[in-house]
Design a protein around this motif. Sequence first.
Motif, mmCIF file in Angstrom:
data_model
loop_
_atom_site.group_PDB
_atom_site.id
_atom_site.type_symbol
_atom_site.label_atom_id
_atom_site.label_comp_id
_atom_site.label_asym_id
_atom_site.label_seq_id
_atom_site.Cartn_x
_atom_site.Cartn_y
_atom_site.Cartn_z
ATOM 1 N N TYR A 150 0.832 -1.197 0.000
ATOM 2 C CA TYR A 150 0.000 0.000 0.000
ATOM 3 C C TYR A 150 0.875 1.259 0.000
ATOM 4 O O TYR A 150 0.579 2.231 -0.703
ATOM 5 C CB TYR A 150 -0.930 0.003 1.217
ATOM 6 C CG TYR A 150 -2.173 -0.827 1.030
ATOM 7 C CD1 TYR A 150 -3.293 -0.294 0.392
ATOM 8 C CD2 TYR A 150 -2.230 -2.132 1.479
ATOM 9 C CE1 TYR A 150 -4.447 -1.050 0.207
ATOM 10 C CE2 TYR A 150 -3.370 -2.905 1.305
ATOM 11 C CZ TYR A 150 -4.477 -2.360 0.666
ATOM 12 O OH TYR A 150 -5.609 -3.119 0.472
ATOM 13 N N GLU A 154 0.983 4.197 -3.030
ATOM 14 C CA GLU A 154 0.788 5.623 -2.776
ATOM 15 C C GLU A 154 1.983 6.439 -3.266
ATOM 16 O O GLU A 154 1.821 7.519 -3.831
ATOM 17 C CB GLU A 154 0.559 5.867 -1.286
ATOM 18 C CG GLU A 154 -0.777 5.365 -0.774
ATOM 19 C CD GLU A 154 -1.954 6.037 -1.456
ATOM 20 O OE1 GLU A 154 -1.876 7.246 -1.727
ATOM 21 O OE2 GLU A 154 -2.947 5.344 -1.719
ATOM 22 N N CYS A 155 3.188 5.906 -3.050
ATOM 23 C CA CYS A 155 4.388 6.617 -3.508
ATOM 24 C C CYS A 155 4.443 6.677 -5.033
ATOM 25 O O CYS A 155 4.843 7.694 -5.615
ATOM 26 C CB CYS A 155 5.636 5.931 -2.968
ATOM 27 S SG CYS A 155 5.886 6.114 -1.183
ATOM 28 N N LEU A 157 1.857 6.625 -7.065
ATOM 29 C CA LEU A 157 0.843 7.596 -7.489
ATOM 30 C C LEU A 157 1.384 9.024 -7.383
ATOM 31 O O LEU A 157 1.256 9.822 -8.321
ATOM 32 C CB LEU A 157 -0.408 7.438 -6.632
ATOM 33 C CG LEU A 157 -1.549 8.432 -6.899
ATOM 34 C CD1 LEU A 157 -2.022 8.349 -8.342
ATOM 35 C CD2 LEU A 157 -2.709 8.182 -5.944
ATOM 36 N N ALA A 158 2.021 9.337 -6.259
ATOM 37 C CA ALA A 158 2.568 10.682 -6.082
ATOM 38 C C ALA A 158 3.659 10.974 -7.111
ATOM 39 O O ALA A 158 3.728 12.073 -7.675
ATOM 40 C CB ALA A 158 3.123 10.835 -4.666
#
Length: 291
Positions: A150, A154-155, A157-158
């Motif tokens: 997870y 998220e990383c 996506l950023a």
Amino acid sequence: MAVVARRLGIAPSTLRTWDRRYGLGPTGHTGGKHRRYGPEDVNRLELMQRALLGGASTAEAARYALEAVLPVQQGSGERIAPGEVVLDRSVARRLRAAALAMDGPAVQRTLAESIAEAGVLEAWENVIEPVATAFESGWDGEQEGADAGYLFAECVLAALVRATPVPAATRNQRPVLITGLPGDRVNLPLYALTACLAERRISTRLFGTTPPREVLAAAVRHTAPAAVVLHAGEAGQADTAVFVRLSRGRLRTRLFAWGAGWAGIPLPPKVEPLTDLRSAAERLEYVLVGR
């Protein structure tokens, strides 16, 4: 300068500033006093631009671009453009190790460096996708770290959002609308495709969170996109009825089905399948601008 500015999607005044302040200007000369950007000059500007997208300051990005050693193709004497650098698997292993250690800053730095060095497409194929697959199905027979998976997502996506420039001038008149189907939990490819097209100065409209069908149909009517890409990442998500609804009316929009969820599904007429990220970016570029 105008040609290079259009290629990078920035203003000519920005190029003049980078030349004056940091020495990132043209090094070649014509027959007179005019200076001309060569391939290496453009490569360094692209490196600087990607470093900026990765979060570096302007001075840091300029220093990185000036100090970078552009690789040379063995036996050819020709330098490799930043987008042609191939990242080896050791980078992917280092990235996964950082994620398993829950070291978010290290994950972000590795992603930013990979994208700055090789571009979004190469970073996706050689680093991001292998690590994502490892978290889903295991690497060398081992599956671990659901929490790390997870964090990694998220990383990524950023990093992809930061690597998506807003071109000052685009090559297509009408945008590409990119979204998933209801229930599609695999949205990172959508951001990767958007970033790849932005690097090619192709404008997009992205719905990373899948809208209801009526909202998607309204968005198509309002934006009149040149193409619509519907992503289905998993089996059982594909729904050709969405295409039927979008194809109503007189709007001339190319329709594309992308992702593993469409495998084996008979597509309606005039709906074209797309396979991986590379073929999707190249096909859309060809359809929209002819190259």
